[in-house]
Motif scaffolding. Structure first.
Motif, PDB file in Angstrom:
ATOM      1  N   ILE A  22       2.406  11.588   8.250  1.00  0.00           N
ATOM      2  CA  ILE A  22       3.651  11.994   8.919  1.00  0.00           C
ATOM      3  C   ILE A  22       3.364  13.057   9.966  1.00  0.00           C
ATOM      4  O   ILE A  22       3.861  12.983  11.095  1.00  0.00           O
ATOM      5  CB  ILE A  22       4.691  12.484   7.889  1.00  0.00           C
ATOM      6  CG1 ILE A  22       5.187  11.302   7.057  1.00  0.00           C
ATOM      7  CG2 ILE A  22       5.857  13.191   8.577  1.00  0.00           C
ATOM      8  CD1 ILE A  22       6.006  11.695   5.846  1.00  0.00           C
ATOM      9  N   ASN A  23       2.550  14.042   9.610  1.00  0.00           N
ATOM     10  CA  ASN A  23       2.207  15.094  10.576  1.00  0.00           C
ATOM     11  C   ASN A  23       1.467  14.533  11.783  1.00  0.00           C
ATOM     12  O   ASN A  23       1.681  14.973  12.916  1.00  0.00           O
ATOM     13  CB  ASN A  23       1.397  16.208   9.912  1.00  0.00           C
ATOM     14  CG  ASN A  23       2.254  17.094   9.057  1.00  0.00           C
ATOM     15  OD1 ASN A  23       3.441  17.262   9.315  1.00  0.00           O
ATOM     16  ND2 ASN A  23       1.673  17.658   8.012  1.00  0.00           N
ATOM     17  N   CYS A  24       0.611  13.553  11.543  1.00  0.00           N
ATOM     18  CA  CYS A  24      -0.111  12.899  12.636  1.00  0.00           C
ATOM     19  C   CYS A  24       0.864  12.183  13.571  1.00  0.00           C
ATOM     20  O   CYS A  24       0.764  12.279  14.795  1.00  0.00           O
ATOM     21  CB  CYS A  24      -1.138  11.923  12.069  1.00  0.00           C
ATOM     22  SG  CYS A  24      -2.088  11.061  13.320  1.00  0.00           S
ATOM     23  N   ILE A  25       1.816  11.464  12.993  1.00  0.00           N
ATOM     24  CA  ILE A  25       2.836  10.750  13.776  1.00  0.00           C
ATOM     25  C   ILE A  25       3.657  11.755  14.588  1.00  0.00           C
ATOM     26  O   ILE A  25       3.862  11.586  15.799  1.00  0.00           O
ATOM     27  CB  ILE A  25       3.756   9.911  12.855  1.00  0.00           C
ATOM     28  CG1 ILE A  25       2.979   8.782  12.194  1.00  0.00           C
ATOM     29  CG2 ILE A  25       4.976   9.401  13.602  1.00  0.00           C
ATOM     30  CD1 ILE A  25       2.493   7.703  13.128  1.00  0.00           C
ATOM     31  N   LEU A  26       4.139  12.806  13.936  1.00  0.00           N
ATOM     32  CA  LEU A  26       4.954  13.811  14.631  1.00  0.00           C
ATOM     33  C   LEU A  26       4.167  14.509  15.734  1.00  0.00           C
ATOM     34  O   LEU A  26       4.688  14.745  16.835  1.00  0.00           O
ATOM     35  CB  LEU A  26       5.494  14.841  13.633  1.00  0.00           C
ATOM     36  CG  LEU A  26       6.515  14.312  12.631  1.00  0.00           C
ATOM     37  CD1 LEU A  26       6.878  15.397  11.624  1.00  0.00           C
ATOM     38  CD2 LEU A  26       7.749  13.783  13.333  1.00  0.00           C
TER      39      LEU A  26
ATOM     40  N   MET B 284      -1.662  12.336   1.384  1.00  0.00           N
ATOM     41  CA  MET B 284      -1.988  11.452   2.509  1.00  0.00           C
ATOM     42  C   MET B 284      -0.744  11.125   3.328  1.00  0.00           C
ATOM     43  O   MET B 284      -0.791  11.041   4.549  1.00  0.00           O
ATOM     44  CB  MET B 284      -2.632  10.157   2.010  1.00  0.00           C
ATOM     45  CG  MET B 284      -4.019  10.349   1.436  1.00  0.00           C
ATOM     46  SD  MET B 284      -5.182  10.983   2.668  1.00  0.00           S
ATOM     47  CE  MET B 284      -5.286   9.586   3.748  1.00  0.00           C
ATOM     48  N   ARG B 285       0.387  10.954   2.641  1.00  0.00           N
ATOM     49  CA  ARG B 285       1.643  10.670   3.335  1.00  0.00           C
ATOM     50  C   ARG B 285       2.020  11.844   4.238  1.00  0.00           C
ATOM     51  O   ARG B 285       2.418  11.652   5.384  1.00  0.00           O
ATOM     52  CB  ARG B 285       2.749  10.377   2.320  1.00  0.00           C
ATOM     53  CG  ARG B 285       4.028   9.900   2.946  1.00  0.00           C
ATOM     54  CD  ARG B 285       5.055   9.365   1.951  1.00  0.00           C
ATOM     55  NE  ARG B 285       5.202  10.158   0.754  1.00  0.00           N
ATOM     56  CZ  ARG B 285       4.931   9.710  -0.472  1.00  0.00           C
ATOM     57  NH1 ARG B 285       4.492   8.487  -0.653  1.00  0.00           N
ATOM     58  NH2 ARG B 285       5.102  10.482  -1.515  1.00  0.00           N
ATOM     59  N   SER B 286       1.852  13.056   3.750  1.00  0.00           N
ATOM     60  CA  SER B 286       2.144  14.253   4.555  1.00  0.00           C
ATOM     61  C   SER B 286       1.244  14.327   5.779  1.00  0.00           C
ATOM     62  O   SER B 286       1.695  14.644   6.881  1.00  0.00           O
ATOM     63  CB  SER B 286       1.966  15.522   3.723  1.00  0.00           C
ATOM     64  OG  SER B 286       2.937  15.578   2.709  1.00  0.00           O
ATOM     65  N   ILE B 287      -0.024  14.009   5.591  1.00  0.00           N
ATOM     66  CA  ILE B 287      -0.974  14.015   6.717  1.00  0.00           C
ATOM     67  C   ILE B 287      -0.582  12.947   7.731  1.00  0.00           C
ATOM     68  O   ILE B 287      -0.571  13.195   8.939  1.00  0.00           O
ATOM     69  CB  ILE B 287      -2.420  13.811   6.212  1.00  0.00           C
ATOM     70  CG1 ILE B 287      -2.867  15.041   5.420  1.00  0.00           C
ATOM     71  CG2 ILE B 287      -3.368  13.527   7.376  1.00  0.00           C
ATOM     72  CD1 ILE B 287      -4.172  14.850   4.665  1.00  0.00           C
TER      73      ILE B 287
ATOM     74  N   MET C 235       0.843  -1.179   0.000  1.00  0.00           N
ATOM     75  CA  MET C 235       0.000   0.000   0.000  1.00  0.00           C
ATOM     76  C   MET C 235       0.882   1.234   0.000  1.00  0.00           C
ATOM     77  O   MET C 235       1.712   1.412   0.878  1.00  0.00           O
ATOM     78  CB  MET C 235      -0.870  -0.020   1.259  1.00  0.00           C
ATOM     79  CG  MET C 235      -1.667   1.217   1.476  1.00  0.00           C
ATOM     80  SD  MET C 235      -2.718   1.038   2.928  1.00  0.00           S
ATOM     81  CE  MET C 235      -2.080   2.344   3.917  1.00  0.00           C
ATOM     82  N   GLU C 236       0.732   2.069  -0.988  1.00  0.00           N
ATOM     83  CA  GLU C 236       1.487   3.313  -1.049  1.00  0.00           C
ATOM     84  C   GLU C 236       0.515   4.474  -0.895  1.00  0.00           C
ATOM     85  O   GLU C 236      -0.498   4.549  -1.587  1.00  0.00           O
ATOM     86  CB  GLU C 236       2.248   3.433  -2.368  1.00  0.00           C
ATOM     87  CG  GLU C 236       3.078   4.683  -2.413  1.00  0.00           C
ATOM     88  CD  GLU C 236       3.960   4.742  -3.649  1.00  0.00           C
ATOM     89  OE1 GLU C 236       4.580   5.788  -3.848  1.00  0.00           O
ATOM     90  OE2 GLU C 236       4.019   3.766  -4.406  1.00  0.00           O
ATOM     91  N   LEU C 237       0.840   5.363   0.013  1.00  0.00           N
ATOM     92  CA  LEU C 237      -0.017   6.527   0.239  1.00  0.00           C
ATOM     93  C   LEU C 237       0.290   7.606  -0.787  1.00  0.00           C
ATOM     94  O   LEU C 237       1.452   7.841  -1.105  1.00  0.00           O
ATOM     95  CB  LEU C 237       0.226   7.095   1.642  1.00  0.00           C
ATOM     96  CG  LEU C 237      -0.144   6.223   2.828  1.00  0.00           C
ATOM     97  CD1 LEU C 237       0.286   6.897   4.126  1.00  0.00           C
ATOM     98  CD2 LEU C 237      -1.625   5.948   2.858  1.00  0.00           C
ATOM     99  N   PRO C 238      -0.722   8.284  -1.286  1.00  0.00           N
ATOM    100  CA  PRO C 238      -0.476   9.442  -2.139  1.00  0.00           C
ATOM    101  C   PRO C 238       0.275  10.509  -1.347  1.00  0.00           C
ATOM    102  O   PRO C 238       0.233  10.529  -0.117  1.00  0.00           O
ATOM    103  CB  PRO C 238      -1.877   9.935  -2.514  1.00  0.00           C
ATOM    104  CG  PRO C 238      -2.800   8.819  -2.174  1.00  0.00           C
ATOM    105  CD  PRO C 238      -2.138   8.000  -1.129  1.00  0.00           C
TER     106      PRO C 238
ATOM    107  N   GLY D 291       2.623  -1.270   4.736  1.00  0.00           N
ATOM    108  CA  GLY D 291       2.707  -0.656   3.417  1.00  0.00           C
ATOM    109  C   GLY D 291       4.126  -0.574   2.881  1.00  0.00           C
ATOM    110  O   GLY D 291       5.044  -1.211   3.372  1.00  0.00           O
ATOM    111  N   LYS D 292       4.267   0.239   1.863  1.00  0.00           N
ATOM    112  CA  LYS D 292       5.558   0.455   1.230  1.00  0.00           C
ATOM    113  C   LYS D 292       6.523   1.077   2.247  1.00  0.00           C
ATOM    114  O   LYS D 292       6.120   1.874   3.089  1.00  0.00           O
ATOM    115  CB  LYS D 292       5.394   1.389   0.023  1.00  0.00           C
ATOM    116  CG  LYS D 292       6.655   1.583  -0.766  1.00  0.00           C
ATOM    117  CD  LYS D 292       6.401   2.394  -2.004  1.00  0.00           C
ATOM    118  CE  LYS D 292       7.704   2.555  -2.761  1.00  0.00           C
ATOM    119  NZ  LYS D 292       7.519   3.326  -3.981  1.00  0.00           N
ATOM    120  N   GLY D 293       7.776   0.718   2.149  1.00  0.00           N
ATOM    121  CA  GLY D 293       8.771   1.262   3.064  1.00  0.00           C
ATOM    122  C   GLY D 293       8.719   0.621   4.440  1.00  0.00           C
ATOM    123  O   GLY D 293       9.113   1.223   5.431  1.00  0.00           O
ATOM    124  N   LYS D 294       8.232  -0.605   4.489  1.00  0.00           N
ATOM    125  CA  LYS D 294       8.039  -1.296   5.768  1.00  0.00           C
ATOM    126  C   LYS D 294       9.320  -1.320   6.599  1.00  0.00           C
ATOM    127  O   LYS D 294       9.280  -1.079   7.802  1.00  0.00           O
ATOM    128  CB  LYS D 294       7.536  -2.715   5.528  1.00  0.00           C
ATOM    129  CG  LYS D 294       7.265  -3.477   6.800  1.00  0.00           C
ATOM    130  CD  LYS D 294       6.739  -4.862   6.518  1.00  0.00           C
ATOM    131  CE  LYS D 294       6.576  -5.603   7.831  1.00  0.00           C
ATOM    132  NZ  LYS D 294       6.132  -6.950   7.642  1.00  0.00           N
TER     133      LYS D 294
END
Length: 104
Positions: A12-16, A7-10, A1-4, A36-39
């Motif tokens: 990452i911001n959620c994690i941070l 979505m990836r920015s959102i 699963m690769e996030l657009p 997902g991708k980059g496991k």
């Protein structure tokens, strides 16, 4: 699963933001279950956060008025320990040097 990208920015911001507000254990758990991708990269991040989980309580440090960025520390490192501990011909031992204050 690769996030657009958006979505990836959102994500990452959620994690941070979660780390920033003291939810590092929850973040570690979430990262460990990433499929997902980059496991492997995400798993490496979870291991890093687990290793330094006691050092990322940014909300606590901010409430104590302590800096959370590395810039001030890196800048101070150039001067304080270098000048104090690397005087030509000087030697030191942990028993004879003033310890840094522990904020725990």
């Amino acid at each position: 699963m690769e996030l657009p990208s958006t979505m990836r920015s959102i994500w990452i911001n959620c994690i941070l933001n979660s780390i920033d507000h003291g939810y590092v254990k929850r973040v570690i758990s979430r990262l460990k279950h990433w499929r997902g991708k980059g496991k492997q990269t995400v798993l490496n991040l979870s291991k890093y956060l687990f290793r330094f989980r006691d050092a990322v309580h940014y909300d606590k440090y901010r409430s104590m008025g302590l800096p959370i960025g590395s810039g001030e520390i890196e800048s101070a490192h150039r001067y304080i320990p270098q000048k104090r501990l690397k005087i030509p011909g000087a030697t030191w031992h942990p028993d004879t040097i003033n310890p840094m204050q522990d904020y725990e």
